[in-house]
Structures are given as structure tokens and as C-alpha cells.
Write a protein that holds these residues in place. Sequence first.
Motif, short mmCIF file in Angstrom:
data_model
loop_
_atom_site.label_atom_id
_atom_site.label_comp_id
_atom_site.label_asym_id
_atom_site.label_seq_id
_atom_site.Cartn_x
_atom_site.Cartn_y
_atom_site.Cartn_z
N SER A 206 7.43 52.13 34.98
CA SER A 206 8.28 53.29 34.71
C SER A 206 7.43 54.54 34.56
O SER A 206 6.28 54.48 34.12
CB SER A 206 9.09 53.05 33.43
N LYS A 207 8.01 55.66 34.89
CA LYS A 207 7.28 56.93 34.85
C LYS A 207 7.75 57.78 33.67
O LYS A 207 8.93 57.73 33.30
CB LYS A 207 7.48 57.70 36.15
N PRO A 208 6.84 58.58 33.09
CA PRO A 208 7.25 59.51 32.03
C PRO A 208 8.30 60.48 32.56
O PRO A 208 8.16 61.03 33.65
CB PRO A 208 5.95 60.23 31.68
N ALA A 209 9.37 60.65 31.80
CA ALA A 209 10.45 61.55 32.21
C ALA A 209 10.53 62.79 31.33
O ALA A 209 11.03 63.84 31.75
CB ALA A 209 11.79 60.81 32.15
N PHE A 210 10.01 62.68 30.10
CA PHE A 210 10.12 63.79 29.17
C PHE A 210 9.13 63.56 28.03
O PHE A 210 8.89 62.42 27.62
CB PHE A 210 11.55 63.88 28.60
N LYS A 211 8.55 64.68 27.51
CA LYS A 211 7.62 64.58 26.39
C LYS A 211 7.93 65.65 25.36
O LYS A 211 8.30 66.78 25.72
CB LYS A 211 6.16 64.74 26.86
N SER A 212 7.79 65.30 24.09
CA SER A 212 8.03 66.27 23.02
C SER A 212 7.37 65.78 21.74
O SER A 212 7.28 64.57 21.49
CB SER A 212 9.53 66.46 22.78
N THR A 213 6.92 66.73 20.91
CA THR A 213 6.40 66.37 19.59
C THR A 213 7.53 66.09 18.62
O THR A 213 7.30 65.52 17.55
CB THR A 213 5.54 67.50 19.01
N SER A 214 8.75 66.47 18.97
CA SER A 214 9.90 66.33 18.08
C SER A 214 10.65 65.04 18.36
O SER A 214 11.17 64.83 19.47
CB SER A 214 10.85 67.51 18.24
N ARG A 215 10.75 64.18 17.35
CA ARG A 215 11.52 62.96 17.51
C ARG A 215 13.01 63.28 17.69
O ARG A 215 13.72 62.60 18.44
CB ARG A 215 11.35 62.07 16.27
N ALA A 216 13.48 64.31 17.01
CA ALA A 216 14.88 64.69 17.14
C ALA A 216 15.20 65.13 18.57
O ALA A 216 16.25 64.79 19.12
CB ALA A 216 15.22 65.81 16.16
N VAL A 217 14.30 65.86 19.19
CA VAL A 217 14.48 66.27 20.59
C VAL A 217 14.42 65.05 21.50
O VAL A 217 15.22 64.93 22.44
CB VAL A 217 13.43 67.32 20.98
N GLN A 218 13.50 64.14 21.23
CA GLN A 218 13.43 62.92 22.02
C GLN A 218 14.77 62.16 21.97
O GLN A 218 15.26 61.67 22.99
CB GLN A 218 12.32 62.01 21.49
N ALA A 219 15.33 62.06 20.76
CA ALA A 219 16.60 61.36 20.60
C ALA A 219 17.71 62.04 21.41
O ALA A 219 18.55 61.37 22.03
CB ALA A 219 16.99 61.29 19.13
N GLN A 220 17.71 63.38 21.42
CA GLN A 220 18.73 64.10 22.18
C GLN A 220 18.59 63.87 23.67
O GLN A 220 19.58 63.67 24.39
CB GLN A 220 18.63 65.60 21.87
N MET A 221 17.36 63.89 24.17
CA MET A 221 17.15 63.65 25.61
C MET A 221 17.48 62.20 25.98
O MET A 221 18.01 61.92 27.06
CB MET A 221 15.70 63.97 25.98
N CYS A 222 17.17 61.30 25.07
CA CYS A 222 17.52 59.89 25.27
C CYS A 222 19.04 59.72 25.32
O CYS A 222 19.58 59.02 26.18
CB CYS A 222 16.91 59.06 24.14
N GLN A 223 19.72 60.41 24.42
CA GLN A 223 21.18 60.37 24.37
C GLN A 223 21.80 60.91 25.66
O GLN A 223 22.86 60.46 26.09
CB GLN A 223 21.66 61.19 23.17
N ARG A 224 21.13 61.88 26.28
CA ARG A 224 21.63 62.48 27.52
C ARG A 224 21.25 61.67 28.76
O ARG A 224 21.47 62.12 29.89
CB ARG A 224 21.12 63.92 27.64
N GLY A 225 20.66 60.51 28.56
CA GLY A 225 20.38 59.62 29.68
C GLY A 225 19.10 59.89 30.42
O GLY A 225 18.89 59.37 31.53
N MET A 226 18.19 60.69 29.85
CA MET A 226 16.96 61.04 30.56
C MET A 226 15.99 59.86 30.63
O MET A 226 15.14 59.81 31.50
CB MET A 226 16.29 62.24 29.89
N GLY A 227 16.13 58.92 29.69
CA GLY A 227 15.24 57.77 29.69
C GLY A 227 15.37 57.00 28.40
O GLY A 227 16.30 57.21 27.62
N VAL A 228 14.42 56.08 28.17
CA VAL A 228 14.40 55.32 26.93
C VAL A 228 13.28 55.86 26.05
O VAL A 228 12.30 56.43 26.54
CB VAL A 228 14.21 53.81 27.19
#
Length: 286
Positions: A206-228
Amino acid sequence: MDWGDVQVLLAVMRNGSFGKAALSLGVSHPTVGRRIKALEDEAQQALFRRTTEGLVLTDAGDGIMKLAEAMENSALAMERRLAGNHDRLEGILRISSAEWFTNYVLAPVLSELTRRHPAIVPEIIAGYRLLDLSRRDADIAFRIVPFTDPNIVQRRLMRVPYALYGTPQNAQALLTAPSSVGLILMNTGQSHFPDVSWLLDHFPQSKPAFKSTSRAVQAQMCQRGMGVAVLPRPLGDATTGLQRIEMPDIPPSRDIWVGYHQDLRHMDRLRALLDIADIMLASEQE
């Protein structure tokens, strides 16, 4: 030498310009310029010189810098001692914590603190930056790595479990075609975190789809289907639209450390927060 002038001198030295020093001190640019000029007039020599990279100390300025820092340390120690001996349960309590930890773990503790002691005002400084407790950037800090300053009183507060999360669609795709699902990771500066290594080791295709220092932002992107994403369970379990993805082995948990400067060990409002945190967070882990 006036302590206020020494603060300005140190701010200019650390920031490299009058403008940045003014922002850090909360004063105007001309005020900084006047204070430095007054110091140089009194010393009858220049303390800074201009370069293409900003202001740098002259030999005269460099010669007094250690004395200025010693003066700062004494002033900060005096401030901490006075704050640490404050025996009234009132006033601002500056708390450093990651945003996700404040929102999903510490919030009930803070609510109970203000319910019991309405005159205490918690002030949260959210983020991953490791603040300098000796400079009273914060009174107390909660973080996932131990403190290294020998003047900090610290202990492990709790252990937070982590898990792999995704939308139902991505959870299913991960089983059938894992290379089609992107990975949501910490950014480059936090690439050494154990959850990053765990995720990359388990899904090498699998390839990196998104990176962030914020766990809350990671959760939002995960919720929007960007990745796991690997998330702290208090955050992942509370995020609508995400489900925990069971794995043969779970991602590594992380310890939460709490620390404060030893001069503040008698601060009643700090002790009140710790007492409540010990009771409420310990019960969550049982």
C-alpha cells in the motif's frame, strides 16, 4: 540593567530581528527598537549588527549574553517558586497536551476540575511541540515521550491502546486488495513513531495517501475514505463512520507521561488536576 530590557535583548538574540522579537513579546516593533537603542546608548557600544541573515550579536553583545540568560533563569525561578507556593485553588492552569488527548481523554477530567473548583481556569496549549516547562511555557504537560530535563517531576500516567481504523468499504478492500487502500501516516518528523512502522510493515504494497501530525485530522481523512490509519482508540472509537479493523497482532500502545517543574510541586491547582486525573483515568484502564 532593567529586567525588562534584558527580556528584549534575549528576544532579539533568539529571533534574529526586531519584528519577530516584538511578536514573541507582544509589543510593537518600535518599542523593541527603542529598548535596544537605550541599552546600546547606556553601554556606549553596539550589541547587534545587521547581516543578510538577520541581526547577530557583536562581541560586546556576546560577552553579556550568558549573564543575561542567568538573569532570566533567576527571574523564571522566582516566578515558579511564587506560583508553586500559591495555596488558593484559583487562577489559570496552563496545560500542554496533544489535541486528540485533550478532546477524548482529558476533557472529562478538566470538566470535573472546574466543577469542583470553579475559580480554576484551565488553559490548553494543544499540539505536539515539546514546550519548555522551566520557562513556564506551560505549568504541566501530558505527552507520549518521557521528559529529559532533570528539573521535571514526571511519571507514567496511563497507557493508551491503538488500533487500525477505516471505513467499512476500506476495511473490506484491505482484505481483498490491500494495495488499493492508501495509508494515512504521521508526517516526516514523526516517521519514527511505532505505529508508522507497524502500518508500513503490515501493508508493504500500500502507498501513503495522506500525512499529518494531527491525529484528529488523520481521523477525519480516514472517515472520508482516503485510507486506513492507526489511531488512539479513544479517538478512533469515537469517530463516526470508522470501524476498528481486527488484525492478528495489534498496533503498539503508547504510554502517556505527565510532568511539571519541581518548583511547582506545591501548586494546589496543579495538584487538584493530578488527583482527579489519577482517579478518572485509572478507572478507565481497569
